[in-house]
Design an enzyme around this catalytic site. Sequence first.
Site, PDB file in Angstrom:
ATOM      1  N   GLU A 161      12.181   1.157   7.807  1.00 39.88           N
ATOM      2  CA  GLU A 161      11.278   0.153   7.232  1.00 39.88           C
ATOM      3  C   GLU A 161      11.587  -0.122   5.770  1.00 39.88           C
ATOM      4  OE1 GLU A 161       7.220   1.421   6.816  1.00 39.88           O
ATOM      5  OE2 GLU A 161       7.798   3.409   6.121  1.00 39.88           O
ATOM      6  N   ASP A 178       0.854  -1.176   0.000  1.00 43.22           N
ATOM      7  CA  ASP A 178       0.000   0.000   0.000  1.00 43.22           C
ATOM      8  C   ASP A 178       0.894   1.231   0.000  1.00 43.22           C
ATOM      9  OD1 ASP A 178       0.606  -1.221   2.475  1.00 43.22           O
ATOM     10  OD2 ASP A 178      -0.991  -0.174   3.514  1.00 43.22           O
TER      11      ASP A 178
END
Length: 582
Positions: A512, A317
């Site tokens: 991340e 996403d």
Amino acid sequence: MFWLSGGITFLFLCHGAALPPPCDSEIYCTGELLRQVQMAKLFDDNKAFVDMKLTAAPDIVLDAFSNLTQRFPNGTVPPSALQVFVNTYFANSGKEFEPWSPPDWHDKPKLLSKISDPKLRTWAEELHGLWKSLGRKISNDVRDNPQMYSMIYCPYPGIVPGGRFTEFYYWDSYWVLNGLILSEMMETARGMIQNFLHMVDRYGFVPNGGRIYYERRSQPPFLPLMVESYYEATKDVEFLRKALPMLENEYSFWMENRSIVVEVNSVKHVMNRYYVQVGQPRPESYTHDAELAEGLPAEAQEKLWTELKAGAESGWDFSSRWYINNLGQNNGSFGDTRTSSILPVDLNALICRNERVLATFHRILGDEERARVYDSAVSSRLKAIESVLWDAEKGAWFDYNLLSRTRNSAFYPTNLSPLWARCYSQPEMGQQALQYLRGSGALDYPNGVPTSLSQSGQQWDMPNAWPPLQHMLIEGLSQLDSSDAKDLASDLAQQWIRTNWLAYVKYDAMFEKYDVSGDGKPGGGGEYEVQLGFGWTNGAALQLLDQYGNKLTSGGSVLGSGLLIGLIYPIVNVISYYVPFW
Ligand SMILES: *[C@@H]1O[C@H](CO)[C@@H](O)[C@H](O)[C@H]1NC(C)=O
Ligand SMILES: *[C@@H]1O[C@H](CO)[C@@H](O)[C@H](O)[C@H]1NC(C)=O
Ligand SMILES: *[C@@H]1O[C@H](CO)[C@@H](O)[C@H](O)[C@H]1NC(C)=O
Ligand SMILES: *[C@@H]1O[C@H](CO)[C@@H](O)[C@H](O)[C@H]1NC(C)=O
């Protein structure tokens, strides 16, 4: 209504009945209070609001809000009054946790002794230490008064990704768990799996993450592989016996609620896709979804919101990978997100691997009959992947676009995911996929393999490189029976570790995602700022350090040769200037 397209029948949702909201809470998932607070943008990040705890029972909060709206003629509460209301009835997040440090953490796990480079060894020790700061135990108050929180109660403490992600995330946890196993933290690893089994028991599948606003969508189904990792490390047959019924329930969910029949060359195949029949904007990204749908007819808004949730379910996403424009082409912009009209290579490869693991588990437990059911699922899946996703000319697998009935020829690292899943029948396909990768242009970047070659501004696109994709690609190549592929896997591991390490030295943090074009540069783009922590990055790095620890170096081949070239070049130039026949 039915829409006929080249022999396939698509059943489009009937808009007579509204789709369910992300969850039933009229505070956290749907309703006027959520809409007004988020649209007023009281918080930089919409997630901050839906993570807050209530200070009064939901009925009272809703009643008070209704009273407040009545003080304004058109029912719209101005931002300053909304802020006062939020300050009264909501408290900052954080209260849902109790202090907890993993009791099974100890220093010097055996993994460290496998790492030759002293700098990388010290770094690995620090990564191992980070588990202590990423541990979370949900407080008993969440268990006893769940209506006061958006947090989903989990009975066991676990490791969270970090940054804005303070609850569990489903697919992240696979890399976290493999890292924990290397850190010899079996009890923490086991607890995380037990939480997921508990989720399957409660919801029929594992939600995207540990908040109620995630409870009607999932994420890539890695639970069977988590159990596999744990079983391989412990050989705990009793644990397997207890886990297996829940793994089968989850598998049924994917086969019943996330599958579609696709007909190619007159053969019908059952394949999986991401598909979330849930309406309204995502509560945690409310203004984002509302603004994207602005100006569309109500039906198209609702459809877009289902597709954004399916995009969130994919774990990607968001990405240009999910764009399909009005002509049915894999192209367009964010508003063209149509995740559910795509059969993704990685999801089908993952479920293929799950089917094989489920067969293995049944054999271990002595149930040959059930094992055969999954054997036959694997053979159907192999046929489906080869007829629908494999492109013999290009030598790789590609996502299938259900609208145009063609494969999307763009590069994504997931185009090689059947290697990782060992889900192909002809050995030469592996070598062809290696050639495809070499010719794709994706190996031209010094800091990892990009998520795509398209610079869309989305976070699952160029220039970002994500730990799970690097790790799956490296593992897939390393499993090929060819020294070329194994060497490439090892080079990619070196490149990725160097990227992680350089950023760690520079920022004292793990990210991340990373940027493929800058040395040790965190990634960017997307809906929120890049996050620190970070669960899956640490887990993937520990796995690469475990597998390649005897060869990896902190100098790194690329940096090393860069330095060397930097030194040698002027010397060569000087010599060639003075010595004409150099
Ligand atoms: C809302 O208004 C009603 C009527 O004035 C009042 O009785 C009630 O206590 C109010 N509720 C809250 C939560 O303030
Ligand atoms: C409601 O009224 C306020 C002030 O009276 C105004 O600023 C706002 O634009 C109005 N909202 C709508 C949706 O009409
Ligand atoms: C799956 O789909 C069936 C209908 O086909 C529905 O009854 C069931 O509730 C769905 N399961 C979940 C967990 O959404
Ligand atoms: C996608 O659309 C853009 C803009 O319309 C166009 O320039 C580009 O060539 C298209 N790409 C593909 C792969 O069709």
